[in-house]
Design a protein around this motif. Sequence first.
Motif, mmCIF file in Angstrom:
data_model
loop_
_atom_site.group_PDB
_atom_site.id
_atom_site.type_symbol
_atom_site.label_atom_id
_atom_site.label_comp_id
_atom_site.label_asym_id
_atom_site.label_seq_id
_atom_site.Cartn_x
_atom_site.Cartn_y
_atom_site.Cartn_z
ATOM 1 N N GLU A 91 4.407 10.699 -24.810
ATOM 2 C CA GLU A 91 3.234 11.563 -24.852
ATOM 3 C C GLU A 91 2.290 11.274 -23.693
ATOM 4 O O GLU A 91 1.096 11.530 -23.778
ATOM 5 N N SER A 92 2.830 10.757 -22.611
ATOM 6 C CA SER A 92 2.040 10.430 -21.431
ATOM 7 C C SER A 92 2.867 10.769 -20.202
ATOM 8 O O SER A 92 3.638 11.734 -20.214
ATOM 9 N N HIS A 93 2.729 9.967 -19.171
ATOM 10 C CA HIS A 93 3.531 10.127 -17.965
ATOM 11 C C HIS A 93 3.539 8.824 -17.184
ATOM 12 O O HIS A 93 2.721 7.945 -17.426
ATOM 13 N N ILE A 94 4.492 8.714 -16.277
ATOM 14 C CA ILE A 94 4.622 7.571 -15.382
ATOM 15 C C ILE A 94 4.794 8.102 -13.968
ATOM 16 O O ILE A 94 4.899 9.317 -13.758
ATOM 17 N N HIS A 95 4.847 7.201 -12.992
ATOM 18 C CA HIS A 95 5.106 7.556 -11.598
ATOM 19 C C HIS A 95 6.107 6.565 -11.025
ATOM 20 O O HIS A 95 6.194 5.427 -11.482
ATOM 21 N N ILE A 96 6.808 6.958 -9.980
ATOM 22 C CA ILE A 96 7.683 6.054 -9.248
ATOM 23 C C ILE A 96 6.897 5.462 -8.088
ATOM 24 O O ILE A 96 6.155 6.170 -7.404
ATOM 25 N N ARG B 119 10.639 -1.118 -5.723
ATOM 26 C CA ARG B 119 11.072 0.119 -6.389
ATOM 27 C C ARG B 119 10.873 -0.080 -7.891
ATOM 28 O O ARG B 119 11.668 -0.763 -8.536
ATOM 29 N N TYR B 120 9.821 0.506 -8.409
ATOM 30 C CA TYR B 120 9.503 0.373 -9.834
ATOM 31 C C TYR B 120 8.881 1.661 -10.337
ATOM 32 O O TYR B 120 8.524 2.531 -9.557
ATOM 33 N N THR B 121 8.724 1.735 -11.645
ATOM 34 C CA THR B 121 7.920 2.799 -12.234
ATOM 35 C C THR B 121 6.633 2.176 -12.745
ATOM 36 O O THR B 121 6.598 0.994 -13.103
ATOM 37 N N LYS C 150 -10.310 10.685 -16.247
ATOM 38 C CA LYS C 150 -9.461 10.081 -15.217
ATOM 39 C C LYS C 150 -8.557 9.031 -15.846
ATOM 40 O O LYS C 150 -8.722 8.669 -17.002
ATOM 41 N N HIS C 151 -7.589 8.532 -15.061
ATOM 42 C CA HIS C 151 -6.704 7.498 -15.568
ATOM 43 C C HIS C 151 -6.127 6.681 -14.417
ATOM 44 O O HIS C 151 -6.205 7.072 -13.250
ATOM 45 N N ILE C 152 -5.552 5.531 -14.770
ATOM 46 C CA ILE C 152 -4.858 4.639 -13.846
ATOM 47 C C ILE C 152 -3.535 4.230 -14.484
ATOM 48 O O ILE C 152 -3.263 4.578 -15.634
ATOM 49 N N HIS C 153 -2.738 3.464 -13.748
ATOM 50 C CA HIS C 153 -1.471 2.945 -14.253
ATOM 51 C C HIS C 153 -1.314 1.490 -13.826
ATOM 52 O O HIS C 153 -1.729 1.119 -12.728
ATOM 53 N N LEU C 154 -0.674 0.676 -14.655
ATOM 54 C CA LEU C 154 -0.308 -0.695 -14.294
ATOM 55 C C LEU C 154 1.081 -0.694 -13.652
ATOM 56 O O LEU C 154 1.948 0.086 -14.057
ATOM 57 N N VAL C 155 1.266 -1.578 -12.691
ATOM 58 C CA VAL C 155 2.567 -1.752 -12.049
ATOM 59 C C VAL C 155 2.814 -3.253 -11.939
ATOM 60 O O VAL C 155 1.967 -3.986 -11.433
ATOM 61 N N ARG C 156 3.972 -3.703 -12.423
ATOM 62 C CA ARG C 156 4.299 -5.130 -12.386
ATOM 63 C C ARG C 156 5.788 -5.275 -12.102
ATOM 64 O O ARG C 156 6.597 -4.532 -12.644
ATOM 65 N N GLY C 157 6.134 -6.229 -11.241
ATOM 66 C CA GLY C 157 7.545 -6.437 -10.958
ATOM 67 C C GLY C 157 7.777 -7.529 -9.944
ATOM 68 O O GLY C 157 6.908 -8.364 -9.692
ATOM 69 N N VAL C 158 8.969 -7.500 -9.357
ATOM 70 C CA VAL C 158 9.404 -8.486 -8.382
ATOM 71 C C VAL C 158 9.978 -7.729 -7.177
ATOM 72 O O VAL C 158 10.730 -6.771 -7.348
ATOM 73 N N THR C 159 9.639 -8.176 -5.977
ATOM 74 C CA THR C 159 10.156 -7.540 -4.767
ATOM 75 C C THR C 159 11.642 -7.824 -4.598
ATOM 76 O O THR C 159 12.212 -8.670 -5.290
ATOM 77 N N ALA D 111 0.852 -1.185 0.000
ATOM 78 C CA ALA D 111 0.000 0.000 0.000
ATOM 79 C C ALA D 111 0.887 1.234 0.000
ATOM 80 O O ALA D 111 1.974 1.226 0.577
ATOM 81 N N GLY D 112 0.426 2.289 -0.634
ATOM 82 C CA GLY D 112 1.204 3.523 -0.644
ATOM 83 C C GLY D 112 0.654 4.543 -1.604
ATOM 84 O O GLY D 112 -0.477 4.434 -2.092
ATOM 85 N N VAL D 113 1.491 5.536 -1.889
ATOM 86 C CA VAL D 113 1.171 6.640 -2.792
ATOM 87 C C VAL D 113 2.348 6.805 -3.747
ATOM 88 O O VAL D 113 3.509 6.752 -3.330
ATOM 89 N N THR D 114 2.053 7.001 -5.018
ATOM 90 C CA THR D 114 3.107 7.178 -6.025
ATOM 91 C C THR D 114 3.774 8.535 -5.892
ATOM 92 O O THR D 114 3.275 9.426 -5.218
ATOM 93 N N SER D 115 4.856 8.693 -6.625
ATOM 94 C CA SER D 115 5.495 9.999 -6.776
ATOM 95 C C SER D 115 4.603 10.890 -7.635
ATOM 96 O O SER D 115 3.662 10.401 -8.274
ATOM 97 N N PRO D 116 4.910 12.178 -7.703
ATOM 98 C CA PRO D 116 4.252 13.020 -8.719
ATOM 99 C C PRO D 116 4.592 12.486 -10.113
ATOM 100 O O PRO D 116 5.518 11.689 -10.270
ATOM 101 N N PRO D 117 3.871 12.921 -11.138
ATOM 102 C CA PRO D 117 4.090 12.389 -12.487
ATOM 103 C C PRO D 117 5.438 12.796 -13.077
ATOM 104 O O PRO D 117 5.988 13.840 -12.762
#
Length: 134
Positions: free
Chosen positions: A63-68, A84-86, A97-106, A52-58
Amino acid sequence: MSDSCSSSDSSFEESDKYNQNCNRIINHNHEFLSSTDYARDDNGDVHNHRIAGVTSPPIRYRESHIHIVEVLTDTFDDHFHVIRYTTGRAINLPGGKHIHLVRGVTSRNDGHQHNFYFTTLIENPSSVPEGRRC
């Protein structure tokens, strides 16, 4: 992004026009909550962790944006993991409105690691300034 908030210029010096046309894209973050997959630790215990948490600013990306995303999982049997991913680029939803996908390994702790896959929550879900819809 394919709406009026897009800009093909990736320099922040030129972002004033972008900022004036779509302020909420520049200044926002996203909450997220999820769980990792299950894994077996050094003691043989099968478990997962909450995220659980909150992303960084964009951060402008093409032509879009990501978050950390940088967060610790909850603790299980005296260990936790680092994430630690983007995020992926914005996925537009109806109503501007919009959302983002996040996928990775701890990180690897206690002899194992976990996979995770989740979407962020909608940014600022309770407030869309009138006249600023994109």
